[in-house]
Write a protein that holds these residues in place. Structure first.
Motif, PDB file in Angstrom:
ATOM      1  N   VAL A   1       0.870  -1.181   0.000  1.00 27.48           N
ATOM      2  CA  VAL A   1       0.000   0.000   0.000  1.00 27.48           C
ATOM      3  C   VAL A   1       0.900   1.221   0.000  1.00 27.48           C
ATOM      4  O   VAL A   1       1.789   1.344   0.854  1.00 27.48           O
ATOM      5  CB  VAL A   1      -0.921   0.024   1.244  1.00 27.48           C
ATOM      6  N   ASP A   2       0.694   2.123  -0.938  1.00 30.96           N
ATOM      7  CA  ASP A   2       1.498   3.339  -1.058  1.00 30.96           C
ATOM      8  C   ASP A   2       0.578   4.542  -0.881  1.00 30.96           C
ATOM      9  O   ASP A   2      -0.286   4.816  -1.724  1.00 30.96           O
ATOM     10  CB  ASP A   2       2.176   3.377  -2.431  1.00 30.96           C
ATOM     11  N   ILE A   3       0.754   5.250   0.252  1.00 34.26           N
ATOM     12  CA  ILE A   3      -0.121   6.378   0.590  1.00 34.26           C
ATOM     13  C   ILE A   3       0.682   7.652   0.384  1.00 34.26           C
ATOM     14  O   ILE A   3       1.599   7.953   1.148  1.00 34.26           O
ATOM     15  CB  ILE A   3      -0.613   6.265   2.041  1.00 34.26           C
ATOM     16  N   THR A   4       0.353   8.400  -0.647  1.00 35.01           N
ATOM     17  CA  THR A   4       1.172   9.543  -1.049  1.00 35.01           C
ATOM     18  C   THR A   4       0.581  10.888  -0.660  1.00 35.01           C
ATOM     19  O   THR A   4       1.259  11.905  -0.773  1.00 35.01           O
ATOM     20  CB  THR A   4       1.393   9.525  -2.573  1.00 35.01           C
TER      21      THR A   4
ATOM     22  N   ALA B   1       8.164  -2.329   1.136  1.00 39.08           N
ATOM     23  CA  ALA B   1       7.448  -2.417   2.403  1.00 39.08           C
ATOM     24  C   ALA B   1       5.967  -2.734   2.193  1.00 39.08           C
ATOM     25  O   ALA B   1       5.399  -2.479   1.122  1.00 39.08           O
ATOM     26  CB  ALA B   1       7.588  -1.109   3.172  1.00 39.08           C
ATOM     27  N   GLY B   2       5.362  -3.242   3.252  1.00 36.20           N
ATOM     28  CA  GLY B   2       3.932  -3.503   3.181  1.00 36.20           C
ATOM     29  C   GLY B   2       3.122  -2.232   3.020  1.00 36.20           C
ATOM     30  O   GLY B   2       2.212  -2.157   2.198  1.00 36.20           O
ATOM     31  N   VAL B   3       3.455  -1.193   3.815  1.00 37.33           N
ATOM     32  CA  VAL B   3       2.754   0.090   3.750  1.00 37.33           C
ATOM     33  C   VAL B   3       3.790   1.198   3.717  1.00 37.33           C
ATOM     34  O   VAL B   3       4.714   1.221   4.549  1.00 37.33           O
ATOM     35  CB  VAL B   3       1.825   0.297   4.960  1.00 37.33           C
ATOM     36  N   ALA B   4       3.673   2.114   2.769  1.00 34.06           N
ATOM     37  CA  ALA B   4       4.502   3.317   2.715  1.00 34.06           C
ATOM     38  C   ALA B   4       3.619   4.533   2.940  1.00 34.06           C
ATOM     39  O   ALA B   4       2.525   4.640   2.368  1.00 34.06           O
ATOM     40  CB  ALA B   4       5.216   3.436   1.369  1.00 34.06           C
ATOM     41  N   ILE B   5       4.104   5.454   3.800  1.00 26.63           N
ATOM     42  CA  ILE B   5       3.392   6.701   4.084  1.00 26.63           C
ATOM     43  C   ILE B   5       4.375   7.829   3.839  1.00 26.63           C
ATOM     44  O   ILE B   5       5.426   7.888   4.478  1.00 26.63           O
ATOM     45  CB  ILE B   5       2.898   6.730   5.546  1.00 26.63           C
ATOM     46  N   ARG B   6       4.057   8.751   2.940  1.00 25.00           N
ATOM     47  CA  ARG B   6       5.049   9.754   2.551  1.00 25.00           C
ATOM     48  C   ARG B   6       4.391  11.062   2.125  1.00 25.00           C
ATOM     49  O   ARG B   6       3.167  11.158   2.019  1.00 25.00           O
ATOM     50  CB  ARG B   6       5.928   9.219   1.424  1.00 25.00           C
TER      51      ARG B   6
END
Length: 662
Positions: A300-303, A320-325
């Motif tokens: 999951v990529d949360i941009t 990674a499983g989840v990216a928060i950026r």
């Protein structure tokens, strides 16, 4: 009471007791805030078991329907299991219908409840449907903040403003109607429907969003989730039925995507793409399995924006499983984030977010990495069995970690480095295969009220400019030492009440380490209480150092600490042992009731002792032999079993003694 506005608080007493009376405080502060905004006395009745509650409830509901009375509903999982709370909401819905008012129930979402968050459960629960249709005040994060917090004060003011505006808003329909208003009465009655005992006022209900059904068997509106996303308009809902969907999802508009069935049976599987890319302002994804199976992509990529990601099973064979950026601020709750090749959660480039009640496990890299200005909040997560460390905060990363369980990772539980500066409170950091916490290369951090135990190496390790603050932690039963400060490590340790039961020494300071220790309890360790050697330094003030297996404090090989006002007592060997060119300044300490000598100096040891009380030790107060030296002035050396002194003849010329009480 007649003529004055008032409110009742519908809540479950257990939740107030569990949070140490916070709901009572919320009620009190909200009442005074309403008074501040209106200039009038305002009552919020709280306890339905109180006589005042019962009397006022009957008066307000049954006799004074023309008066404005509100119901403040505190939403928690327990609320949905309380018949009394359900009855209160039912009666107020009837009251709204009688008054033609759509605004007399004010929900406060206090603890996440599946009945409200899960669309399937919500649809089956009348109370949940009613509360979901109202504009609620979200206190799920604010409950962890003090009432002095500006965020909490602002939220209180906003809620009070809603209540104030409700009082001043005239009823849409008068209770007293003449025969000539029958048409109006019929219209008002027609605006409600009965649903299993709960009266649902359609004037208050939010319209259900347009819903698109995805079904791989062609029994819905679409057979792929991507097609449903493309067709949906902002604000729509997408229900995904069980099946394998081999596609990557890109959410670029506000949507709600919900799995309708067991999460294990609803799988999004993507190759050479993120399983889920989120790049819009707001949205919600729940009850899906999200698998990334190849290529350098995230699960999951949360941009950007705020994604609510709940109850999902997430893994990635790429990154990674989840990216928060990029400043994204999502909410991740109750997810399984596991078996990721690049780590569990990666928060970077000013990413934020709140992660609560997730299980982050069995990842090839670290469970959580926070870097480059990332600043998330992690609460009540299980972060375990990673192939590297549990949590890594680096490169000016920040973050608040509260009430997490961080254990059984292959390396360290928590790593703080290169300017990382998190806050850790009430975490369990245990059974990691290296140290519990490792702070180095100018890492910082504040650690309060954590339990750091049963790690294979040291409980807390500090080196190369690491400079954390540790307060009120339990650091015990680690297989090496409790705290290890070396290679110019720093740190402030205050009021840690249990540096104990470690296999080696409680605190070790060496190779330029220079921490400050104040008011700590350092006891029952397998070797020394405090061991300072190889040019270690440090300032130790007001600590209780007791019942350690060897000396309370040992100083050797150029170690040069300062000890003031410490209690060093009941050791299984001596109180203080200075040897092999150890130094040190000891002032105003109590060194008492040790099994051997109060202070022993040998082989070039050369400390300064001033104004200490060295009493009731089983041998002498001071023993100096085998080339020991020292300055010993203004000390009380009385009441030791074998007297004040045992100085070898060859050492007499190396010792300065003055003004001691013998």
């Amino acid at each position: 009471m007649s003529g004055k506005p008032a409110a009742f608080m519908s809540y479950v007493r257990f939740n107030d007791e569990h949070d140490d009376g916070l709901l009572t405080q919320l009620r009190e502060r909200l009442g005074t805030e309403v008074r501040a905004q209106t200039g009038e006395e305002f009552s919020i009745f709280q306890d339905r078991n109180d006589v005042t509650w019962g009397q006022n409830w009957q008066l307000r509901i049954d006799e004074a329907l023309n008066e404005v009375t509100l119901l403040l509903v505190i939403i928690t999982p327990s609320l949905f299991r309380s018949p009394a709370c359900r009855a209160e909401v039912t009666r107020f819905l009837e009251r709204e219908a009688e008054l033609g008012r759509p605004d007399l129930i004010l929900p406060v979402y206090y603890i996440s409840a599946r009945e409200l968050d899960d669309p399937v459960l919500r649809e089956d629960d009348d109370l949940a449907r009613v509360l979901a249709s109202r504009q609620y005040a979200d206190w799920r994060e604010l409950r962890f903040e003090p009432f002095t917090s500006p965020l909490v004060r602002k939220a209180l003011a906003q809620l009070a403003s809603r209540m104030r505006d409700t009082f001043w808003h005239p009823p849409a329909v008068s209770r007293a109607r003449s025969a000539g208003t029958a048409e109006t009465t019929e219209a008002a009655a027609g605006s409600t429907e009965q649903t299993d005992g709960l009266t649902k006022a359609s004037v208050t209900a939010k319209a259900e969003p347009p819903t698109h059904v995805v079904d791989p068997y062609h029994r819905g509106d679409f057979t792929t989730v991507g097609a449903a996303i493309s067709a949906a308009k902002p604000g729509d809902r997408i229900l995904v039925r069980p099946g394998l969907y081999e596609e990557g999802l890109v959410i670029d508009k506000p949507l709600e995507i919900l799995g309708a069935g067991p999460v294990a049976d609803i799988e999004i599987r993507a190759k050479d793409a993120d399983a889920l890319m989120f790049r819009t302002s707001i949205g919600r994804v729940a009850n899906l399995t999200l698998r990334q199976i190849g290529g350098r992509w995230y699960g999951v990529d949360i941009t950007q924006g705020r994604l609510e990601l709940e109850g999902c099973d997430i893994s990635s064979q790429g990154l990674a499983g989840v990216a928060i950026r990029n400043g994204a601020d999502p909410r991740l709750r109750r997810n399984q984030i596991h078996d990721n090749q690049g780590g569990g959660v990666f928060v970077y480039d000013d990413g934020m977010g709140t992660l609560e009640d997730n299980e982050i496990a069995d990842n090839t890299s670290s469970g959580v990495v926070i870097t480059r200005g990332g600043n998330p909040t992690l609460r009540r997560n299980q972060i375990h069995d990673g192939k590297a460390s549990g949590v890594v905060i680096q490169n000016n990363g920040m973050g608040t970690l509260e009430d997490n369980d961080i254990g059984s990772n292959t390396l360290t539980g928590v790593v703080i480095t290169t300017g990382g500066n998190p806050t850790l409170r009430r975490n369990q950091i245990h059974d990691n295969k290296a140290s519990g916490v490792f702070v180095y290369e100018n890492g910082m951090g504040t650690l309060e009220d954590n339990e750091i135990a049963d790690n294979t190496f040291t409980g807390v390790e500090i080196k190369t400019g690491g400079n954390p603050t540790l307060r009120r932690n339990q650091i015990h039963d680690n297989k090496a030492g409790g705290v290890f400060v070396y290679d110019n490590g720093l740190g402030t340790l205050e009021d840690n009440d249990d540096i104990a039961g470690n296999t080696m020494s409680g605190v070790v300071i060496t190779t330029g380490g220079n921490p400050t220790l104040r008011r700590n309890q350092i006891h029952d360790n397998g070797e020394f209480g405090v061991f300072v050697y190889d040019d270690g330094m440090g300032t130790l003030e007001d600590n209780d150092i007791a019942s350690n297996n060897l000396a309370g404090v040992a100083i050797t090989s150029g170690g040069n600490p300062t000890l003031r006002r410490n209690q060093i007592h009941d050791g299984s060997a001596g109180g203080v042992f200075v040897y092999d060119n150890g130094l040190g300044t000891l002032e105003d300490n109590d060194i008492a009731s040790n099994t051997l000598t109060g202070v022993e100096i040998k082989t070039g040891g050369n400390p300064t002792l001033r104004a200490n009380r060295i009493n009731r030790n089983a041998y002498q107060a001071v023993r100096i032999w085998d080339g020991g030296c020292g300055v010993i002035e203004d000390n009380d050396l009385t009441a030791n079993t074998s007297g004040a002194w045992n100085i070898a003849e060859e050492c007499e010329g190396n010792v300065t003694r003055a003004h001691n009480k013998e």
